[in-house]
Design an enzyme around this catalytic site. Structure first.
Site, PDB file in Angstrom:
ATOM      1  CG  ASN A 288      -2.558  -0.385   1.467  1.00 30.40           C
ATOM      2  OD1 ASN A 288      -3.088  -1.476   1.477  1.00 30.40           O
ATOM      3  ND2 ASN A 288      -2.972  -0.775   0.196  1.00 30.40           N
ATOM      4  CE1 TYR A 289       1.610   4.115   4.849  1.00 27.94           C
ATOM      5  CE2 TYR A 289       1.160   2.125   5.192  1.00 27.94           C
ATOM      6  CZ  TYR A 289       0.728   3.149   5.328  1.00 27.94           C
ATOM      7  OH  TYR A 289       0.117   3.854   6.639  1.00 27.94           O
ATOM      8  CG  HIS A 290       5.209   0.086  -3.988  1.00 25.19           C
ATOM      9  ND1 HIS A 290       7.134   0.230  -4.082  1.00 25.19           N
ATOM     10  CD2 HIS A 290       5.615  -0.798  -4.940  1.00 25.19           C
ATOM     11  CE1 HIS A 290       7.568  -0.102  -5.357  1.00 25.19           C
ATOM     12  NE2 HIS A 290       6.435  -0.410  -6.427  1.00 25.19           N
ATOM     13  CE1 TYR A 445      -1.585   1.133   9.566  1.00 16.42           C
ATOM     14  CE2 TYR A 445      -1.419   2.748   9.455  1.00 16.42           C
ATOM     15  CZ  TYR A 445      -1.426   1.556   8.819  1.00 16.42           C
ATOM     16  OH  TYR A 445      -1.105   1.430   7.838  1.00 16.42           O
TER      17      TYR A 445
END
Length: 654
Positions: A288-290, A445
């Site tokens: 996702n962050y990629h 988180y």
């Protein structure tokens, strides 16, 4: 929706509070922040020099109203179609905001923050709820609904809330409040979303010159604060730099705008070399962050082009982003989804198609990107099948690119910062349109002890498809690659992970005949305890557990099924485990999970051999294993004979 009979009451309260907040006379200080020699500000400069600050503010408002035509949402995290009707969710967020009911995080519902808004209210002790409250994303929803309806109640309420937030959350109010309201990531989100919202609301006849000066003064403070308080590392630093650059492009009239633009670009140029491995994967190792970082890098490039300074990004910058896109294609499944490794969440194909469409515009010459952007209708498929991204440790076994392909994506990586989980060796396996073994995902988180307990369940090594010692979490460390080799009938991966003090885990994965997998797990070292090789299945797989055969197999009615069977000479106990999967924040499903267990004592190594075999009959095939004389797992010389329904297949690795 708000009942019609109470709308007049709300409008009166909003009008009173907004007008009260703007009765302060316009002073000179706000104009000191502006470059009055900027083209178009001639009347503003003349009025300021004459000390006619009210007239200057009026001229400045006229300038922005003429300048602001279409709002620029191109850098927004969520795709916004201005030509489409307002989405129901957007309308709901805007209407709820009129009643001071906000939804800071999509993992939760709406919370009421009071008639007199309590910006310190923390209804759920999840840090994200309090952090994201200060991203005030519903302001963007209010702007979009106002743009569509021209209903002034949204403009009045937005101006009231902006003033209220600024008054109640000044920088330095307290360390506790600064931790949330002024965390750089939240500041970056505000300055990103405020710019296009401003471009919409500035056309309201309730938007006064006095409020304009208040807005600009506060916006300048936030952007300048962010430019001097970037996160030290990680995706936060990239988000923040891109948004400082965006602020400098959106409001070039500020004296510091040029410094914001150049400073943001400099950080991005520096960080792209640090945060992206040579194989194109962003170093936090979360798909996702990629993907988010691809969009961040390209948003910065678009902002630079808009400002006529795209030369600030060298060719290597674009080349790296292109490599990141190709890496995404490599670790994705045919339906455009990708593994939920390292805090990732399940992505929809429609969302990825929009990303690929944006990427295709940036790289029109790349036929592989064009192929994915067009959903296979033009461009070219990649020329390869299985591929290892050896720097990041993402290895993909593949026999095709279309929906009926078999694809395994395995993670054997270096540490990945905050989002890393102790999971090296875990994998997801897609067969003929179905992901049979989704990874655990991420449920939540950070927050108080109750929230962290929920988070830590999903981080456990034992809820991933890998080996454990006494069900403890492995050390988050770098896996050492011994072999990655692809061929026509055999693909081979071997790596070793120093998983526990005194115990190394060597995993060899063989993709045989581009059809099925043999996984060989070897635990070597002086440590003693209970070894377990864990597997998890999709939530609706309804598996059969066969203790006699030490096997588990799915029972999908469409005939697309998977057998997982332990083939060891020394039997391993088959045990069911608690299984859960989280595809999105605060959403979880129960699912089947199991482990093959055996005790280890002293320095003698233990080996598990597991077959993962797709089948289409009602019952799985009968599979047996013979270890040939020269077989030696310790040296890596593997000679095995598999019998599948009596048909033999010799597997040799040297």
């Amino acid at each position: 929706m708000i009942p019609k009979k109470i709308i007049p009451v709300i409008l009166f309260a909003v009008t009173f509070l907004t007008s009260h907040a703007q009765r302060q006379p316009v002073g000179k200080s706000g104009f000191d922040l502006l470059n009055l020699d900027y083209p178009g500000l001639e009347k503003v400069k003349t009025a300021v020099q004459a000390g006619r600050y009210d007239a200057a503010a009026t001229a400045l408002l006229s300038y922005y109203q003429k300048k602001s035509k279409e709002p620029d949402f191109s850098a927004a995290e969520e795709d916004i179609e201005l030509s489409q009707p307002v989405a129901k969710a957007t309308r709901a967020a805007a209407d709820s905001a009129l009643e001071h009911k906000f939804q800071p995080h999509k993992g939760y519902g709406f919370f009421y923050y009071g008639k007199d808004i309590n910006w310190q209210y923390w209804p759920v002790k999840d840090n994200e709820v309090r952090w994201q409250l200060h991203r005030v994303k519903w302001w963007q929803s209010m702007a979009l609904v106002y743009r569509a309806t021209k209903n002034e109640q949204y403009a009045k309420e937005w101006m009231f809330q902006f003033t209220d937030w600024a008054r109640k959350n000044p920088l330095g109010l307290s360390k506790e409040n600064d931790k949330y309201a002024w965390r750089p990531l939240e500041v970056s989100d505000r300055i990103l979303n405020l710019a296009p919202s401003f471009n919409i609301f500035v056309h309201s006849f309730n938007f006064t010159p006095a409020f304009l000066m208040e807005f600009l003064t506060n916006y300048q403070q936030q952007a300048d604060y962010l430019s001097n308080n970037y996160a030290d590392r990680g995706n936060h630093r990239l988000f923040e730099a891109q948004r400082v650059l965006f602020a400098g492009v959106s409001f070039p009239e500020f004296k510091k705008a040029a410094a914001w633009r150049s400073g943001g670009a400099a950080i991005l140029n520096d960080e792209i070399k640090k945060q992206v491995y040579a194989d194109g994967v962003q170093w936090e190792l979360s798909p996702n962050y990629h993907v988010a970082m691809i969009n961040t890098f390209l948003s910065a490039l678009r902002s630079a082009q808009q400002a006529g300074m795209d030369q600030v990004f060298p060719p290597s910058y674009r080349e790296t982003v292109e490599k990141m896109i190709l890496a995404t294609i490599n670790f994705s499944f045919p339906d455009y989804t990708y593994p939920v490794f390292s805090d990732a969440k399940l992505v929809e194909k429609s969302a990825m198609l929009k990303s690929y469409a944006s990427w295709a515009k940036a790289f029109p010459e790349n036929e592989i990107i064009q192929y994915y952007a067009a959903d296979g209708k033009k461009g070219k498929q990649p020329a390869y099948l299985s591929k290892g991204l050896t720097n990041s440790g993402f290895y993909t076994f593949r026999n095709g690119w279309n929906n009926n392909a078999t694809v395994m994506v395995l993670k054997a990586s270096p540490p990945g910062a905050f989002h890393a989980q102790p999971d090296n060796g875990t994998f997801e396996l897609w067969i003929n349109g179905r992901n049979f073994t989704p990874d655990a995902g991420c449920y939540v988180y950070a927050g108080d002890s109750a929230i962290m307990k929920l988070r830590n369940w999903y981080r456990q090594t034992r809820v991933h498809s890998t080996l454990t010692l006494d069900n403890q979490d492995m050390v988050i460390t770098k896996a050492g690659l011994q072999q990655w080799k692809t061929g026509n009938d055999l693909d081979i991966l071997t790596y070793t992970n120093p998983s526990y003090p005194g115990l190394d885990h060597q995993r060899t994965v063989l993709f045989i005949d581009k059809k099925y997998f043999l996984i060989i797990d070897r635990a070597a070292g002086k440590a003693s305890g209970t070894l377990g090789v864990h597997f998890q299945l999709k939530e609706n797989s309804n598996p059969v557990f066969d203790q006699q055969q030490r096997s588990v197999y799915t029972t999908y009615g469409d005939g697309n099924n998977l057998l997982i069977q332990n083939l060891d000479r020394e039997p391993a106990a088959l045990k069911e485990e608690e299984g859960k999967v989280s595809y999105s924040y605060r959403q979880e499903l129960k699912r089947p999970a199991f482990v093959f267990e055996r005790s280890k004592s002293g320095s003698a190594a233990q080996t598990f051999v597991t077959v993962l075999y797709p089948f289409s009959d009602k019952k799985p095939p009968v599979i047996t294993l013979k270890e040939n004389a020269s077989n030696n797992y310790e040296t890596g010389t593997i000679r095995l004979t598999l019998a599948i329904d009596g048909k033999q297949r010799e597997v040799a690795v040297r």
